[in-house]
Design an enzyme around this catalytic site. Structure first.
Site, PDB file in Angstrom:
ATOM      1  CG  ASN A 174     -48.006  -8.966  20.244  1.00 17.17           C
ATOM      2  OD1 ASN A 174     -46.817  -9.197  20.100  1.00 17.17           O
ATOM      3  ND2 ASN A 174     -48.522  -8.637  21.422  1.00 17.17           N
ATOM      4  CG  ASP A 187     -44.669  -8.975  21.975  1.00 17.11           C
ATOM      5  OD1 ASP A 187     -44.300  -7.859  21.575  1.00 17.11           O
ATOM      6  OD2 ASP A 187     -45.456  -9.133  22.930  1.00 17.11           O
ATOM      7  CG  HIS A 188     -44.259 -14.638  20.189  1.00 17.09           C
ATOM      8  ND1 HIS A 188     -43.440 -14.895  21.266  1.00 17.09           N
ATOM      9  CD2 HIS A 188     -45.515 -14.485  20.683  1.00 17.09           C
ATOM     10  CE1 HIS A 188     -44.170 -14.920  22.372  1.00 17.09           C
ATOM     11  NE2 HIS A 188     -45.424 -14.673  22.047  1.00 17.09           N
ATOM     12  CG  HIS A 221     -45.551  -7.041  26.743  1.00 18.30           C
ATOM     13  ND1 HIS A 221     -46.132  -8.109  27.402  1.00 18.30           N
ATOM     14  CD2 HIS A 221     -45.107  -6.208  27.713  1.00 18.30           C
ATOM     15  CE1 HIS A 221     -46.041  -7.922  28.712  1.00 18.30           C
ATOM     16  NE2 HIS A 221     -45.411  -6.779  28.917  1.00 18.30           N
ATOM     17  NE  ARG A 240     -43.712 -10.973  28.454  1.00 22.82           N
ATOM     18  CZ  ARG A 240     -44.456 -11.376  29.477  1.00 22.82           C
ATOM     19  NH1 ARG A 240     -44.004 -11.210  30.714  1.00 22.82           N
ATOM     20  NH2 ARG A 240     -45.619 -11.952  29.286  1.00 22.82           N
ATOM     21  NE  ARG A 284     -40.325 -13.139  29.110  1.00 21.61           N
ATOM     22  CZ  ARG A 284     -41.121 -13.840  29.913  1.00 21.61           C
ATOM     23  NH1 ARG A 284     -42.015 -14.664  29.398  1.00 21.61           N
ATOM     24  NH2 ARG A 284     -41.020 -13.723  31.223  1.00 21.61           N
ATOM     25  CG  HIS A 285     -40.893 -10.708  23.564  1.00 21.20           C
ATOM     26  ND1 HIS A 285     -41.369  -9.448  23.830  1.00 21.20           N
ATOM     27  CD2 HIS A 285     -41.706 -11.570  24.240  1.00 21.20           C
ATOM     28  CE1 HIS A 285     -42.418  -9.530  24.637  1.00 21.20           C
ATOM     29  NE2 HIS A 285     -42.640 -10.794  24.920  1.00 21.20           N
ATOM     30  CD  GLU A 339     -49.723  -6.148  24.737  1.00 23.49           C
ATOM     31  OE1 GLU A 339     -50.857  -6.471  24.340  1.00 23.49           O
ATOM     32  OE2 GLU A 339     -48.799  -6.973  24.930  1.00 23.49           O
ATOM     33  CB  THR A 375     -47.888 -15.874  27.222  1.00 24.17           C
ATOM     34  OG1 THR A 375     -48.537 -14.763  26.581  1.00 24.17           O
ATOM     35  CG2 THR A 375     -48.928 -16.916  27.606  1.00 24.17           C
ATOM     36  CB  THR A 376     -50.169 -11.794  29.663  1.00 23.43           C
ATOM     37  OG1 THR A 376     -49.107 -10.952  29.199  1.00 23.43           O
ATOM     38  CG2 THR A 376     -50.949 -11.055  30.730  1.00 23.43           C
ATOM     39  CD  GLU A 423     -55.855  -6.277  24.342  1.00 22.05           C
ATOM     40  OE1 GLU A 423     -55.414  -7.380  23.948  1.00 22.05           O
ATOM     41  OE2 GLU A 423     -55.234  -5.205  24.201  1.00 22.05           O
ATOM     42  CG  HIS A 449     -53.769 -13.935  26.135  1.00 17.76           C
ATOM     43  ND1 HIS A 449     -52.503 -13.419  26.151  1.00 17.76           N
ATOM     44  CD2 HIS A 449     -53.672 -15.147  26.711  1.00 17.76           C
ATOM     45  CE1 HIS A 449     -51.675 -14.268  26.734  1.00 17.76           C
ATOM     46  NE2 HIS A 449     -52.366 -15.340  27.065  1.00 17.76           N
ATOM     47  N   GLY A 450     -54.584 -15.494  23.015  1.00 12.30           N
ATOM     48  CA  GLY A 450     -54.885 -16.872  22.673  1.00 12.30           C
ATOM     49  C   GLY A 450     -55.764 -17.061  21.453  1.00 12.30           C
ATOM     50  N   GLY A 488     -51.111 -12.129  18.014  1.00 10.83           N
ATOM     51  CA  GLY A 488     -49.704 -12.209  17.637  1.00 10.83           C
ATOM     52  C   GLY A 488     -49.201 -13.604  17.363  1.00 10.83           C
TER      53      GLY A 488
END
Length: 252
Positions: free
Chosen positions: A16, A18-19, A52, A54, A58-59, A79, A109-110, A160, A199-200, A221
């Site tokens: 991912n 995104d960041h 993602h 959004r 935001r990213h 996403e 985050t989600t 997922e 996630h995480g 990510g």
């Protein structure tokens, strides 16, 4: 045959990006470039690129998605929230995969899985529209039997599982969350679904998830982006993929 690319499928890594875009946007510059990050991640062993878009941008930006789509050698996993704007945009881009996710403007985050049971009509319509364009649809959901059954009912071929609760827990609580994920994988397999997770997850908690035989893909990510500050981007991707593959091979 190589360690990162053994004969036959082992477990896929979706990186991912995104960041990378978060860092770029923090200063309003054009760097670091998420497109470059995606292409280098592929070279380092990523099996797909996840991003993602959004609603508040935001990213990742629309331009990032449009620029990246024709350049990928692997596949794009886009996403998106279940909104008409996002579904129409995805149908225009036509990524290999679209993962439908819940989205709240105020969250960092989600925070949890998509409530397919509650929004079954809306999700079913989104799945139908995306599949009509040849896009494979995944639903990002909690490891809950009712949600998994609803995902199968709306026609999504992939789920997922949200691993955030597992990643945030410690000790006995984490063991319990791991068992919940394992149960979710079993329920998904029983419904004939491809099961991914994410996630995480990071370099010291991914092993237990990667060891679950019926998980096909992990999407990671933030941990990779964070580790890349010290290890370098391509090394960070390679290390995560190596951990996942070694864990899966060792679990067989």
């Amino acid at each position: 045959m190589s360690f990162l690319n053994p004969v036959g499928p082992v477990i896929d890594l979706g990186v991912n990006i995104d960041h990378v875009a978060t860092l770029r946007n923090a200063r309003g510059t054009v760097y670091p470039d998420p497109i470059r990050a995606a292409l280098l991640a592929e070279q380092a062993g990523a099996d797909c690129i996840t991003l993602h878009l959004r609603e508040d941008r935001r990213h990742i930006k629309d331009a990032d998605v449009l620029a990246l789509a024709p350049q990928l050698a692997t596949r794009m996993n886009l996403e998106a929230a279940v909104t008409q704007e996002m579904i129409d945009f995805a149908c225009r881009v036509k990524p290999a995969d679209v993962c439908l996710v819940p989205e709240k403007r105020t969250e960092v985050t989600t925070e949890g899985g998509l409530d397919v049971v509650r929004y079954q009509k809306e999700v079913a319509a989104a799945v139908k529209q995306l599949q009509a364009e040849g896009i494979r649809v995944s639903l990002f959901i909690d490891a809950d039997e009712a949600q998994i059954a609803a995902a199968a009912a709306v026609g999504a071929p992939v789920i997922e599982l949200h691993t955030g609760a597992y990643a945030d827990a410690e000790g006995a609580a984490q063991v319990a969350e791991l068992e919940r994920v394992k149960a979710g994988v079993r329920w998904g397999a029983q419904h004939g679904l491809k099961v991914n997770a994410g996630h995480g997850l990071h370099y010291t908690n991914v092993q237990a998830i990667a060891a679950i035989p019926d998980i096909a893909e992990l999407n990671i990510g933030h941990a990779i982006v964070a580790h890349s500050i010290f290890a370098g981007w391509e090394n960070a991707v390679r290390e995560m993929k190596a951990i996942m593959v070694a864990t899966r091979l060792g679990a067989k």
